[in-house]
Every structure is written in structure tokens, then in C-alpha cells.
Design a protein around this motif. Structure first.
Motif, mmCIF file in Angstrom:
data_model
loop_
_atom_site.group_PDB
_atom_site.id
_atom_site.type_symbol
_atom_site.label_atom_id
_atom_site.label_comp_id
_atom_site.label_asym_id
_atom_site.label_seq_id
_atom_site.Cartn_x
_atom_site.Cartn_y
_atom_site.Cartn_z
ATOM 1 N N GLU A 39 7.629 8.077 -2.483
ATOM 2 C CA GLU A 39 6.267 7.051 -2.323
ATOM 3 C C GLU A 39 6.932 5.804 -1.963
ATOM 4 O O GLU A 39 7.902 5.277 -2.742
ATOM 5 C CB GLU A 39 5.580 7.138 -3.270
ATOM 6 C CG GLU A 39 4.781 8.702 -3.863
ATOM 7 C CD GLU A 39 3.970 8.527 -4.853
ATOM 8 O OE1 GLU A 39 3.507 7.511 -5.315
ATOM 9 O OE2 GLU A 39 3.559 9.568 -5.301
ATOM 10 N N ARG A 40 6.425 5.157 -0.872
ATOM 11 C CA ARG A 40 6.990 3.658 -0.760
ATOM 12 C C ARG A 40 6.401 2.609 -1.630
ATOM 13 O O ARG A 40 5.487 2.772 -2.171
ATOM 14 C CB ARG A 40 6.438 3.447 0.972
ATOM 15 C CG ARG A 40 4.917 3.119 0.856
ATOM 16 C CD ARG A 40 4.736 2.595 2.348
ATOM 17 N NE ARG A 40 3.507 2.445 2.443
ATOM 18 C CZ ARG A 40 2.723 1.850 3.573
ATOM 19 N NH1 ARG A 40 3.362 1.095 4.340
ATOM 20 N NH2 ARG A 40 1.581 1.411 3.678
ATOM 21 N N ASN A 41 7.129 1.639 -1.567
ATOM 22 C CA ASN A 41 6.894 0.418 -2.407
ATOM 23 C C ASN A 41 5.589 -0.465 -1.798
ATOM 24 O O ASN A 41 5.665 -0.769 -0.900
ATOM 25 C CB ASN A 41 8.126 -0.526 -2.906
ATOM 26 C CG ASN A 41 7.741 -1.609 -3.750
ATOM 27 O OD1 ASN A 41 6.688 -1.548 -4.229
ATOM 28 N ND2 ASN A 41 8.748 -2.524 -3.809
ATOM 29 N N THR A 42 4.507 -0.464 -2.511
ATOM 30 C CA THR A 42 3.378 -1.245 -1.944
ATOM 31 C C THR A 42 3.019 -2.498 -2.490
ATOM 32 O O THR A 42 2.252 -3.105 -2.356
ATOM 33 C CB THR A 42 2.067 -0.324 -2.131
ATOM 34 O OG1 THR A 42 2.113 -0.039 -3.585
ATOM 35 C CG2 THR A 42 2.228 1.004 -1.562
ATOM 36 N N THR A 43 4.325 -3.117 -3.220
ATOM 37 C CA THR A 43 4.108 -4.477 -3.871
ATOM 38 C C THR A 43 3.982 -5.342 -2.783
ATOM 39 O O THR A 43 4.841 -5.491 -1.747
ATOM 40 C CB THR A 43 5.267 -4.739 -4.712
ATOM 41 O OG1 THR A 43 5.696 -3.730 -5.720
ATOM 42 C CG2 THR A 43 5.362 -6.012 -5.472
ATOM 43 N N GLY A 44 2.979 -6.475 -2.970
ATOM 44 C CA GLY A 44 2.824 -7.292 -2.046
ATOM 45 C C GLY A 44 1.981 -7.166 -0.852
ATOM 46 O O GLY A 44 1.547 -7.964 -0.107
ATOM 47 N N VAL A 45 1.742 -5.667 -0.598
ATOM 48 C CA VAL A 45 0.911 -5.301 0.760
ATOM 49 C C VAL A 45 -0.628 -5.309 0.221
ATOM 50 O O VAL A 45 -1.057 -4.786 -0.791
ATOM 51 C CB VAL A 45 1.211 -3.805 0.997
ATOM 52 C CG1 VAL A 45 0.546 -3.304 2.141
ATOM 53 C CG2 VAL A 45 2.533 -3.608 1.114
ATOM 54 N N GLU A 46 -1.471 -5.917 0.960
ATOM 55 C CA GLU A 46 -2.647 -6.371 0.533
ATOM 56 C C GLU A 46 -3.577 -5.718 1.632
ATOM 57 O O GLU A 46 -4.803 -5.170 1.019
ATOM 58 C CB GLU A 46 -2.951 -7.998 0.947
ATOM 59 C CG GLU A 46 -2.237 -9.015 -0.073
ATOM 60 C CD GLU A 46 -2.964 -10.254 0.271
ATOM 61 O OE1 GLU A 46 -3.574 -10.631 1.056
ATOM 62 O OE2 GLU A 46 -2.361 -11.121 -0.379
ATOM 63 N N ARG A 47 -3.061 -5.056 2.687
ATOM 64 C CA ARG A 47 -4.132 -4.283 3.596
ATOM 65 C C ARG A 47 -3.269 -2.917 3.975
ATOM 66 O O ARG A 47 -2.362 -3.298 4.677
ATOM 67 C CB ARG A 47 -4.368 -5.283 4.961
ATOM 68 C CG ARG A 47 -5.594 -4.525 5.880
ATOM 69 C CD ARG A 47 -5.639 -5.514 6.773
ATOM 70 N NE ARG A 47 -6.615 -4.635 8.065
ATOM 71 C CZ ARG A 47 -7.854 -4.662 8.033
ATOM 72 N NH1 ARG A 47 -8.626 -4.891 6.927
ATOM 73 N NH2 ARG A 47 -8.508 -4.055 8.827
ATOM 74 N N PHE A 48 -3.967 -1.885 3.877
ATOM 75 C CA PHE A 48 -3.348 -0.705 4.291
ATOM 76 C C PHE A 48 -3.974 -0.148 5.341
ATOM 77 O O PHE A 48 -5.272 0.018 5.313
ATOM 78 C CB PHE A 48 -3.461 0.241 3.135
ATOM 79 C CG PHE A 48 -2.725 -0.199 1.970
ATOM 80 C CD1 PHE A 48 -1.438 -0.021 1.532
ATOM 81 C CD2 PHE A 48 -3.380 -0.624 0.843
ATOM 82 C CE1 PHE A 48 -0.789 -0.214 0.759
ATOM 83 C CE2 PHE A 48 -2.774 -1.025 -0.348
ATOM 84 C CZ PHE A 48 -1.386 -0.983 -0.539
ATOM 85 N N THR A 49 -3.298 -0.162 6.669
ATOM 86 C CA THR A 49 -3.986 0.200 7.722
ATOM 87 C C THR A 49 -3.314 1.041 8.544
ATOM 88 O O THR A 49 -2.105 1.453 8.365
ATOM 89 C CB THR A 49 -4.556 -1.073 8.618
ATOM 90 O OG1 THR A 49 -5.119 -0.745 9.882
ATOM 91 C CG2 THR A 49 -3.046 -1.733 9.089
ATOM 92 N N LEU A 50 -3.773 1.700 9.664
ATOM 93 C CA LEU A 50 -3.107 2.595 10.696
ATOM 94 C C LEU A 50 -2.370 1.636 11.715
ATOM 95 O O LEU A 50 -2.972 0.867 12.279
ATOM 96 C CB LEU A 50 -3.891 3.499 11.374
ATOM 97 C CG LEU A 50 -3.717 4.491 12.190
ATOM 98 C CD1 LEU A 50 -2.590 5.379 11.990
ATOM 99 C CD2 LEU A 50 -4.818 4.836 13.177
#
Length: 220
Positions: A39-50
Motif C-alpha cells: 500500500e502506497r503512502n498517502t500522507t499529504g495527498v488531499e485528492r485521490f483521482t484517476l
């Protein structure tokens, strides 16, 4: 009589036997993930998009062969109605699985990749671990729920329960409205076939000379 009525009112208790140990083990093994995704690190990612690849981008540049992270890749075409109906459901997947990556590419612009991975028909969805394809989505019912079940069965990663298809998912980034386009591969195939038939018609006499026995028959 009263005795019979009292007997009918009393509930009948049936013993409940525990499931055999073998069946429980079989269920657990069936639920075991087939692909162990990092699983990738999502720290600091606010928008998850394609992310949609353009014609100049290569899919292999986005897949790390030395990594165990997983990426779901969609092969589609803008003029395919099945791709258009799938679009809003696929657009919502990055929010349901923020630790995975989601890519999409126009199969007509990346024909070499379509041939390499056997994506003859669209839409076609492949699950990659690193740069290696691990599983293909083969269900005809392409909805958010079936896609979530597919990812969970393959990776064991559970989707966020509060994710649903929204109006923004119908707008993009993957288009849900059909666009008129030309299938250049089909057009090239038709033109090649028509040219070959025309050439064979014009050169009939020359072709006959190449067939054994036809030369003597022509001389007689």
C-alpha cells in the motif's frame, strides 16, 4: 385438551452444531488475497483521482518493476458505449481505495500495449503488481460494487464504505459521454483488404502463371 395445548405452546429447541474445522479452513483460504499489494503512502495527498495517459505517455513509465505496489489499469476507447457507462464507476475507485493507483489509457492510441497484454476488446481492466499483470476483470456487470469486490478478492484490501458514485464522477476525468471518433486500425484493415482485392483482380493473369499447371493450359 389443556395438556395438548400446553405442549404446542412450548418451543422445540434444536441443537446447533459448529461447522467442521475443514470447512472453516477452506473458507479462510478462499478469502486469502491472491496478490500481496504494497500500500502506497498517502500522507499529504488531499485528492485521490484517476490519471489518464495521453498518446505520448508510456504505461511502463508509470509501473515500477522493482516495487510490489498495485495499479488498476483501464483500456478504453472514447466512442465505446460500454467504456462510457463504466466511466463514472471507475472514476470513483481512487476514493474507495486511496492506497492503490488507478490509470486509464485510450486503447486506440496505445495499440502496441493492447497487443502486448491481450486487451482485444474494450473496456478491459487489468490489475498490475509492479509491472506484471496479475488479474483481469471479467465480469459483464461493471459497477462500483463489482469493481470493489474484484479488488478485495484479489488484494484483500477493503474499500472505504462511504464512497459512492457522484455527479462529479459522471463529468470526469474519464468521459462518460460518447465522442465521435475514427477507428484507424479498422479503417487501415479495410483499406488494406480492398487494395489487395483490387491488386489480385488486376493481376489475375500474372497470378495464374504462378499456379502449377496453369502455364501449360494457357499455352494450349
Amino acid at each position: 385438551g389443556p395438556a395438548a395445548a400446553q405442549a404446542r405452546e412450548q418451543p422445540v429447541l434444536e441443537p446447533v452444531l459448529p461447522a467442521p474445522a475443514e470447512e472453516q479452513n477452506g473458507t479462510d483460504s478462499a478469502r486469502a488475497p491472491k496478490v500481496n499489494c504494497e500500500e502506497r503512502n498517502t500522507t499529504g495527498v488531499e485528492r485521490f483521482t484517476l490519471q489518464i495517459l495521453n498518446v505520448s505517455q508510456d504505461l511502463m513509465e508509470f509501473l515500477n518493476p522493482n516495487s510490489s505496489d498495485c495499479t488498476l489499469v483501464l483500456f478504453y476507447t472514447p466512442w465505446c458505449r460500454f467504456s462510457a457507462s463504466l466511466a463514472p464507476h471507475f472514476n470513483s475507485l481512487p476514493r474507495a481505495f486511496p492506497t492503490l493507483r488507478f490509470l486509464a489509457l485510450d486503447a486506440s492510441q496505445h495499440s502496441s500495449l493492447s497487443t502486448r497484454f491481450g486487451t482485444v476488446a474494450v473496456p478491459n481492466i487489468l490489475l498490475f503488481q509492479g509491472a506484471k499483470p496479475m488479474a483481469r476483470f471479467n465480469h459483464t456487470d461493471r459497477t462500483l460494487e463489482t469493481l470493489k469486490d474484484f479488488i478485495f478478492n484479489q488484494t484483500g484490501i477493503e474499500a472505504k464504505g462511504d464512497v459512492a458514485v457522484t455527479e462529479e464522477d459522471w463529468e470526469g476525468p474519464l468521459p462518460s459521454v460518447l465522442t465521435k471518433g475514427i477507428d484507424w486500425l479498422l479503417l487501415f484493415s479495410v483499406l488494406f483488404l480492398a487494395g489487395f482485392v483490387m491488386y489480385a483482380t488486376i493481376r489475375t493473369e500474372s497470378i495464374r502463371w504462378l499456379i502449377p499447371g496453369q502455364e501449360h493450359e494457357h499455352q494450349e
